[in-house]
Enzyme design. Structure first.
Site, mmCIF file in Angstrom:
data_model
loop_
_atom_site.group_PDB
_atom_site.id
_atom_site.type_symbol
_atom_site.label_atom_id
_atom_site.label_comp_id
_atom_site.label_asym_id
_atom_site.label_seq_id
_atom_site.Cartn_x
_atom_site.Cartn_y
_atom_site.Cartn_z
ATOM 1 N N THR A 127 0.827 -1.196 0.000
ATOM 2 C CA THR A 127 0.000 0.000 0.000
ATOM 3 C C THR A 127 0.867 1.253 0.000
ATOM 4 O OG1 THR A 127 -1.517 1.322 1.373
ATOM 5 C CG2 THR A 127 -0.149 -0.268 2.503
ATOM 6 N N GLU A 129 0.484 3.553 1.906
ATOM 7 C CA GLU A 129 0.683 3.911 3.316
ATOM 8 C C GLU A 129 2.080 3.517 3.800
ATOM 9 O OE1 GLU A 129 -1.477 5.391 5.579
ATOM 10 O OE2 GLU A 129 -2.858 5.821 3.933
ATOM 11 N N TYR A 151 -0.927 0.389 10.574
ATOM 12 C CA TYR A 151 -1.258 -0.334 9.343
ATOM 13 C C TYR A 151 -0.086 -0.272 8.363
ATOM 14 C CZ TYR A 151 -3.521 -1.269 4.843
ATOM 15 O OH TYR A 151 -3.832 -1.759 3.604
ATOM 16 N N LYS A 155 2.449 -3.339 7.037
ATOM 17 C CA LYS A 155 2.644 -3.644 5.619
ATOM 18 C C LYS A 155 4.129 -3.612 5.233
ATOM 19 C CE LYS A 155 -1.480 -4.352 3.812
ATOM 20 N NZ LYS A 155 -1.829 -5.532 2.990
#
Length: 330
Positions: A127, A129, A151, A155
């Protein structure tokens, strides 16, 4: 016939990926929790039109024995790991849950595949992010990660697990670093679907206004079916690698809102207000991806513009309300 295993098959990406693989002649299997089977109407709504063509396996991604049994029984040719906990929360309990679920599930799956299906090609859903507070824009595969959420951290950790299994054990394992991507199947918990659904409800006279956070926040938005095609392309390559998948363009939430309401013949400024408590910290450098590597190496391309994606979402939401008789949530 190739066998593909998809975690997160009931989500937006999982359902589109299942469709794509079926079109290409795969036998498609998906891992779901027992609660999804027990509440299929809501939890499997994206798969209703596919259920007689796919195979759903009840398993728990946080249970290594469950994963081992699934992989050992199935012996997949390709595995797409899309499932993840992404709920944004600042409580200690939720942070622990996100880290444990996302990192452990990736590790369990990689370990099981290495042991029982070593030739299986693996895709991991990364992602934007992961870049977090990026130093430069646009970001590409060489941009340093600087996540600022649990999060994003989970990842990044999973990305390094995937890379380690590729380098240490020779597995064909790839990470797709996907930027925001939307479609009519986007879940109601996401702000883009909230905007579309609320605008349609306002148009129908079922809702009076919409309260949002920072309208000037910008994102790189693409079309979900284009992005799942990128996942498949990664596993068809001659060699495994990691790829940024993005539109290369940014648009503000305000532009998204304006386009949605304009599709309905409405002036958003009459209905939309902001609440500072809903603001997320803004990025000094915008999250915008450079997809040059996947475009040049794998021939990937976009098929839908920002405006076309929104129009599809609005049209589908209107259809749902018409099918539901024009009252209440579809």
């Amino acid at each position: 016939m190739k066998k593909a295993l998809i975690t997160g098959i009931a989500g937006q990406d999982g359902s589109y990926l299942a469709e794509l693989l079926l079109e290409k002649g795969y036998e498609v299997y998906g891992i779901v929790r027992r609660t999804a089977i027990e509440d299929a109407q809501h939890r499997l709504r994206n798969l209703t039109h596919l259920q007689d063509r796919i195979h759903l396996k009840v398993a728990s991604l946080d249970n290594v024995l469950s994963i081992i049994k699934t992989v050992k029984d199935l012996q997949p040719d390709e595995c797409y790991h899309l499932a993840a906990s992404s709920f944004v929360s600042y409580s200690f309990e939720d942070e622990l849950s996100i880290i444990n679920n996302n990192v452990n599930s990736t590790h369990y799956l990689l370990a099981a595949l290495r042991e029982f299906a070593p030739a299986c090609r693996v895709y991991f859903a990364g992602t934007s992010e992961m870049f977090g507070n990026a130093a430069t824009a646009p970001q590409d595969e060489a941009t340093p990660f600087n996540p600022r959420s649990i999060y994003g951290i989970s990842k990044v950790a999973s990305y390094h697990l995937v890379k380690n299994y590729r380098q240490q054990y020779g597995m064909f394992a790839c990470t797709g670093i996907l930027y925001n991507h939307e479609s009519p199947r986007r879940g109601y918990e996401f702000v883009t679907r909230k905007i579309v659904s609320s605008a349609v409800r306002i148009k129908q006279g079922l809702q009076k206004n919409l309260v949002l956070g920072n309208l000037d926040a910008v994102r790189d938005w693409g079309y979900a079916p284009d992005y799942v095609r990128a996942m498949w392309l990664m596993l068809q390559a001659d060699a495994p690698d990691d790829y940024v998948v993005a539109s290369g363009e940014t648009h503000s939430v305000r532009q998204f809102v304006d386009t949605v309401f304009s599709c309905l013949g409405l002036d958003y400024s009459r209905y939309v207000s902001t609440d500072p408590t809903l603001f997320r910290p803004s990025e000094a450098v915008p999250l915008c991806g450079n997809p040059a590597r996947i475009v040049s190496r794998l021939g990937w391309c976009r098929t839908k513009s920002f405006e076309e994606i929104i129009r599809l979402m609005v049209e589908e939401e209107l259809r749902r309300y018409e099918d539901a008789g024009g009252a209440g949530e579809p």
